[in-house]
Design a protein around this motif. Sequence first.
Motif, PDB file in Angstrom:
ATOM      1  N   PHE A 150      19.300   4.044 -12.913  1.00 30.92           N
ATOM      2  CA  PHE A 150      17.415   2.612 -12.420  1.00 30.92           C
ATOM      3  C   PHE A 150      16.549   3.000 -11.425  1.00 30.92           C
ATOM      4  N   SER A 151      17.878   2.917 -10.406  1.00 29.44           N
ATOM      5  CA  SER A 151      16.838   3.195  -9.041  1.00 29.44           C
ATOM      6  C   SER A 151      16.011   4.645  -9.619  1.00 29.44           C
ATOM      7  N   LYS A 152      16.130   5.738 -10.121  1.00 25.74           N
ATOM      8  CA  LYS A 152      15.461   6.831  -9.740  1.00 25.74           C
ATOM      9  C   LYS A 152      14.443   6.553 -10.450  1.00 25.74           C
ATOM     10  N   LEU A 153      14.223   5.927 -11.929  1.00 28.10           N
ATOM     11  CA  LEU A 153      12.928   5.828 -12.372  1.00 28.10           C
ATOM     12  C   LEU A 153      12.071   4.837 -12.340  1.00 28.10           C
ATOM     13  N   ILE A 154      12.745   3.756 -11.686  1.00 28.04           N
ATOM     14  CA  ILE A 154      12.170   2.684 -10.730  1.00 28.04           C
ATOM     15  C   ILE A 154      11.616   3.391  -9.929  1.00 28.04           C
ATOM     16  N   TYR A 155      12.052   3.744  -8.467  1.00 22.14           N
ATOM     17  CA  TYR A 155      11.099   4.539  -7.532  1.00 22.14           C
ATOM     18  C   TYR A 155      10.570   5.570  -7.667  1.00 22.14           C
ATOM     19  N   GLU A 156      10.411   6.449 -10.036  1.00 17.39           N
ATOM     20  CA  GLU A 156       9.349   6.874  -9.335  1.00 17.39           C
ATOM     21  C   GLU A 156       7.896   6.818  -9.868  1.00 17.39           C
ATOM     22  N   ALA A 157       8.846   5.185 -10.958  1.00 13.29           N
ATOM     23  CA  ALA A 157       7.272   4.509 -11.192  1.00 13.29           C
ATOM     24  C   ALA A 157       6.902   3.477 -10.187  1.00 13.29           C
ATOM     25  N   TYR A 158       6.617   2.777  -9.024  1.00 10.42           N
ATOM     26  CA  TYR A 158       6.655   2.719  -8.038  1.00 10.42           C
ATOM     27  C   TYR A 158       6.000   1.997  -6.848  1.00 10.42           C
ATOM     28  N   ARG A 159       7.159   3.617  -6.761  1.00  5.30           N
ATOM     29  CA  ARG A 159       7.148   3.684  -5.369  1.00  5.30           C
ATOM     30  C   ARG A 159       5.717   3.926  -4.153  1.00  5.30           C
ATOM     31  N   SER A 160       4.822   4.769  -5.292  1.00  7.50           N
ATOM     32  CA  SER A 160       2.998   5.085  -4.775  1.00  7.50           C
ATOM     33  C   SER A 160       2.768   2.934  -5.040  1.00  7.50           C
ATOM     34  N   ASN A 161       3.130   1.727  -5.921  1.00  5.07           N
ATOM     35  CA  ASN A 161       2.669   1.174  -5.748  1.00  5.07           C
ATOM     36  C   ASN A 161       3.736  -0.322  -6.038  1.00  5.07           C
ATOM     37  N   PRO A 162       4.639  -0.839  -5.020  1.00  7.13           N
ATOM     38  CA  PRO A 162       5.999  -1.601  -5.258  1.00  7.13           C
ATOM     39  C   PRO A 162       5.051  -2.926  -5.777  1.00  7.13           C
ATOM     40  N   GLU A 163       4.056  -3.045  -4.980  1.00  7.56           N
ATOM     41  CA  GLU A 163       3.322  -4.243  -5.788  1.00  7.56           C
ATOM     42  C   GLU A 163       2.981  -5.351  -6.961  1.00  7.56           C
ATOM     43  N   ARG A 164       2.869  -3.687  -7.491  1.00  7.85           N
ATOM     44  CA  ARG A 164       2.887  -3.699  -9.092  1.00  7.85           C
ATOM     45  C   ARG A 164       4.460  -4.205 -10.008  1.00  7.85           C
ATOM     46  N   LEU A 165       5.240  -3.402  -9.355  1.00  5.51           N
ATOM     47  CA  LEU A 165       6.829  -3.979  -9.681  1.00  5.51           C
ATOM     48  C   LEU A 165       6.899  -5.809  -9.224  1.00  5.51           C
ATOM     49  N   ILE A 166       6.837  -6.187  -8.372  1.00  3.79           N
ATOM     50  CA  ILE A 166       6.677  -7.519  -7.791  1.00  3.79           C
ATOM     51  C   ILE A 166       5.825  -9.047  -8.742  1.00  3.79           C
ATOM     52  N   LYS A 167       4.512  -8.020  -9.292  1.00  3.29           N
ATOM     53  CA  LYS A 167       3.826  -9.026 -10.073  1.00  3.29           C
ATOM     54  C   LYS A 167       4.122  -9.340 -11.151  1.00  3.29           C
ATOM     55  N   LEU A 168       5.112  -7.903 -11.866  1.00  2.85           N
ATOM     56  CA  LEU A 168       5.860  -8.359 -13.464  1.00  2.85           C
ATOM     57  C   LEU A 168       6.367  -8.547 -13.328  1.00  2.85           C
ATOM     58  N   LEU A 169       7.199  -8.907 -12.793  1.00  5.26           N
ATOM     59  CA  LEU A 169       8.835  -9.593 -11.875  1.00  5.26           C
ATOM     60  C   LEU A 169       9.106 -11.266 -12.517  1.00  5.26           C
ATOM     61  N   THR A 170       7.769 -11.568 -11.534  1.00  5.98           N
ATOM     62  CA  THR A 170       6.760 -12.502 -10.746  1.00  5.98           C
ATOM     63  C   THR A 170       6.173 -12.658 -12.282  1.00  5.98           C
ATOM     64  N   LYS A 171       5.681 -12.482 -14.053  1.00  4.19           N
ATOM     65  CA  LYS A 171       5.335 -12.737 -15.189  1.00  4.19           C
ATOM     66  C   LYS A 171       6.551 -13.014 -15.483  1.00  4.19           C
ATOM     67  N   PHE A 172       8.063 -12.199 -15.671  1.00  7.21           N
ATOM     68  CA  PHE A 172       8.891 -12.460 -15.966  1.00  7.21           C
ATOM     69  C   PHE A 172       9.966 -13.706 -16.056  1.00  7.21           C
ATOM     70  N   GLY A 173       9.280 -14.337 -14.754  1.00  2.01           N
ATOM     71  CA  GLY A 173       9.781 -15.238 -14.350  1.00  2.01           C
ATOM     72  C   GLY A 173      11.434 -15.121 -13.270  1.00  2.01           C
ATOM     73  N   ILE A 174      11.076 -13.805 -13.071  1.00  4.88           N
ATOM     74  CA  ILE A 174      11.933 -14.178 -12.221  1.00  4.88           C
ATOM     75  C   ILE A 174      12.202 -14.620 -11.045  1.00  4.88           C
ATOM     76  N   GLU A 232       9.928 -17.585  -9.845  1.00  6.83           N
ATOM     77  CA  GLU A 232       9.855 -17.376  -9.848  1.00  6.83           C
ATOM     78  C   GLU A 232      10.002 -19.060 -10.109  1.00  6.83           C
ATOM     79  N   LYS A 233       9.898 -20.853  -9.664  1.00  2.00           N
ATOM     80  CA  LYS A 233      11.456 -21.435  -9.948  1.00  2.00           C
ATOM     81  C   LYS A 233      10.966 -22.088 -11.588  1.00  2.00           C
ATOM     82  N   THR A 234      12.185 -22.671 -11.527  1.00  2.00           N
ATOM     83  CA  THR A 234      12.037 -23.020 -13.153  1.00  2.00           C
ATOM     84  C   THR A 234      10.808 -24.232 -13.716  1.00  2.00           C
ATOM     85  N   GLY A 235      10.737 -24.777 -12.741  1.00  3.31           N
ATOM     86  CA  GLY A 235      10.220 -26.250 -12.698  1.00  3.31           C
ATOM     87  C   GLY A 235      10.961 -27.106 -13.851  1.00  3.31           C
ATOM     88  N   VAL A 236      12.341 -26.334 -13.319  1.00  2.00           N
ATOM     89  CA  VAL A 236      13.577 -28.024 -13.962  1.00  2.00           C
ATOM     90  C   VAL A 236      13.109 -28.995 -12.859  1.00  2.00           C
TER      91      VAL A 236
END
Length: 500
Positions: free
Chosen positions: A357-381, A383-387
């Motif tokens: 997993f470190s290899k695949l994530i590194y290869e996919a996002y090393r040129s644009n780490p912010e793209r991964l961060i945006k995806l994780l934000t979209k997934f709710g990871i 963000e607060k849940t708002g409970v």
Amino acid sequence: MIDCSYPYPNVVISIGQVINIQFFEYNYWIEKKEKNVRLSNIEGKRGNIISADNKLVTTSTPYFDVAFDPTVVRKDVLEKGIDTLTANLAAFFKKKSKKAYEQQILLARKSNNQYIPLGKNLGFNDVEEMKTWPVFRRGKNKGGFIIKQEESRVNVFDKMLSRTLGHFSNEQPVAGIELAYNDYLEGEKIPVAEFRTSSQNWIPINGIEKYPDDGKDVHLTVDVGFQYIVHNALLNQLVESEADYGCVLVMEVETGEIKAIANLAKSKGRNEQFIDGSEYFETYNHAIGTSTETGSTIKGAMLLALLEDTDLTLESIVNLENGKKKYHDRWMRDDHPSDEDDVTLIQAFAKSSNVGFSKLIYEAYRSNPERLIKLLTKFGILEKTGVNLLGEGVPYMTRPSQSEWSGISLPWSAIGYEIKTTPLQLLAFYNAIANNGVWMRPQLVKEIKQYSEVVESYEPEAVKRICSTESAHLVQKAMKEVVQNGTAKSIQSNYLSLAG
């Protein structure tokens, strides 16, 4: 013609009483004895907290302080009843003799003492019995029998669920459901003018014309049956592993309703009463408030990112490099090394391969780490849940713009380091995977009722779609493989299908 038969007269009487007390009666007494009069409140009973299976979870039990004002009793009434009254007092409280009570009452009457404290924390039946005694049976104004009612908040299940329910400090809710829904639970308050007696006690100037309405009942999504199972399972595991703390959450997939929530932590020398003989207590709501590094539980989100955002499939091949790989000056190692280097993505996930997993994530996002961060934000990871409880922990991930970001931040985040979430936030993500990509708002309260009538209802809230249905199904398939042939093989069951 306007029909005012219902409900307006009650409203008019209530408002009239409040205006009379606040603006006329109170001001009159303040002008006469400013230091010995105050405006206080009488409150309706606080509402109950009730489980999804209609079990009483938290309630308010009344207790009573009683006193005697001998100055308001007619002389002939007191003389006729004092013998039996003092005998009853001596037998009931067992603090003084019959003669001592008689001397105290007569002395108080002679010295115009309007308040003799008799007992505290008495039960309802005790007070009802005392109301039948001579003199006291004439009530407050003619019999001098003063009753002050207080409430004690009781968790029916003792310490179970206590941090989620909340607690009080100085008679005010400070956490949990008690605080979040205080506006509903709190009983109506009606002002009363009180004066201070010669013995420095406060008693109402006049009788109470209208008693306040009780608070509303809060109905939880929590099921007591599930809660017992979860609480005891967590307790047994913590004792066995001697862990510092742990928590468990159970969420209904389609609705987001929390069916059980347990938080137990080891005592640190405090004198709490042990639960079931153990040293673990509900001292903090870790499930909602504690953000920690996710470790390998983040790999489900990383897998979803790769499936949604790259050309990879579950059958794509990844080389595990004999279970270790170096990034800059640090080595990444697999905790469960594979027998072969070239495996499919689903196999890498099932074996929880750090290298893969470190290899695949590194290869996919090393040129644009912010793209991964945006995806994780979209997934709710991220963000607060708002409970609807105060104190939800803040999710965190190291960003490229921060000084903490380094050459190993991206590959290490792929296996759950430099990323922090609460258990509830992580659960909400995996619930969305189980719900075919639809993220549901976690809910702890289903409805608010007053006298069996629903006054507020909370419907399931589908907040967003975090991924395609196809991607969600692929992650579900990979998670089942974890149990069938991966690191969680030991929990396979012949009775139900499991994913991990």
